[in-house]
Write a protein that holds these residues in place. Structure first.
Motif, PDB file in Angstrom:
ATOM      1  N   SER A  62       0.804  -1.224   0.000  1.00 21.75           N
ATOM      2  CA  SER A  62       0.000   0.000   0.000  1.00 21.75           C
ATOM      3  C   SER A  62       0.835   1.270   0.000  1.00 21.75           C
ATOM      4  O   SER A  62       0.282   2.361  -0.051  1.00 21.75           O
ATOM      5  CB  SER A  62      -0.907   0.021   1.229  1.00 21.75           C
ATOM      6  N   PHE A  63       2.161   1.118   0.101  1.00 25.77           N
ATOM      7  CA  PHE A  63       2.999   2.297   0.226  1.00 25.77           C
ATOM      8  C   PHE A  63       4.145   2.266  -0.777  1.00 25.77           C
ATOM      9  O   PHE A  63       4.715   1.212  -1.055  1.00 25.77           O
ATOM     10  CB  PHE A  63       3.569   2.379   1.645  1.00 25.77           C
ATOM     11  N   LYS A  64       4.461   3.454  -1.290  1.00 27.04           N
ATOM     12  CA  LYS A  64       5.511   3.567  -2.289  1.00 27.04           C
ATOM     13  C   LYS A  64       6.878   3.584  -1.599  1.00 27.04           C
ATOM     14  O   LYS A  64       7.049   4.299  -0.605  1.00 27.04           O
ATOM     15  CB  LYS A  64       5.284   4.874  -3.056  1.00 27.04           C
ATOM     16  N   ASN A  65       7.833   2.830  -2.131  1.00 25.95           N
ATOM     17  CA  ASN A  65       9.195   2.779  -1.579  1.00 25.95           C
ATOM     18  C   ASN A  65       9.202   2.437  -0.090  1.00 25.95           C
ATOM     19  O   ASN A  65       9.975   2.992   0.694  1.00 25.95           O
ATOM     20  CB  ASN A  65       9.925   4.110  -1.813  1.00 25.95           C
ATOM     21  N   TYR A  66       8.344   1.553   0.283  1.00 21.63           N
ATOM     22  CA  TYR A  66       8.226   1.166   1.687  1.00 21.63           C
ATOM     23  C   TYR A  66       9.495   0.467   2.186  1.00 21.63           C
ATOM     24  O   TYR A  66      10.044  -0.396   1.508  1.00 21.63           O
ATOM     25  CB  TYR A  66       7.027   0.228   1.824  1.00 21.63           C
TER      26      TYR A  66
END
Ligand SMILES: [Zn+2]
Length: 74
Positions: A65-69
């Motif tokens: 759900s998150f970019k570049n997590y």
């Protein structure tokens, strides 16, 4: 328990140091390959048009759900 997103469940990560590649035990899950939803972890991701970095300390989030997590330890 959920799969550790730092090592993707392997329990170790490959790290590149200059020309050499090494295997490092995963500090996030302590080489277990899984992390505990009840524990708190340091996590970051980027958001917005500027890709500003969000920092979060709490139970593990869904990496999808998150970019570049990234997750970097307890
Ligand atoms: Zn791990």
């Amino acid at each position: 328990m959920i799969i550790c997103s730092r090592c993707k469940g392997n329990g170790y990560v490959k790290v590149r140091f200059e020309a050499e590649q090494a295997i490092e035990q995963c500090k996030v899950c302590h080489s277990q390959g899984e992390i505990n939803e009840d524990k708190y972890y340091h996590q970051t991701w980027t958001e917005g048009a500027e890709d500003s970095i969000a920092i979060y300390y709490g139970p593990p989030l869904d990496p999808e759900s998150f970019k570049n997590y990234t997750i970097s330890g307890e």
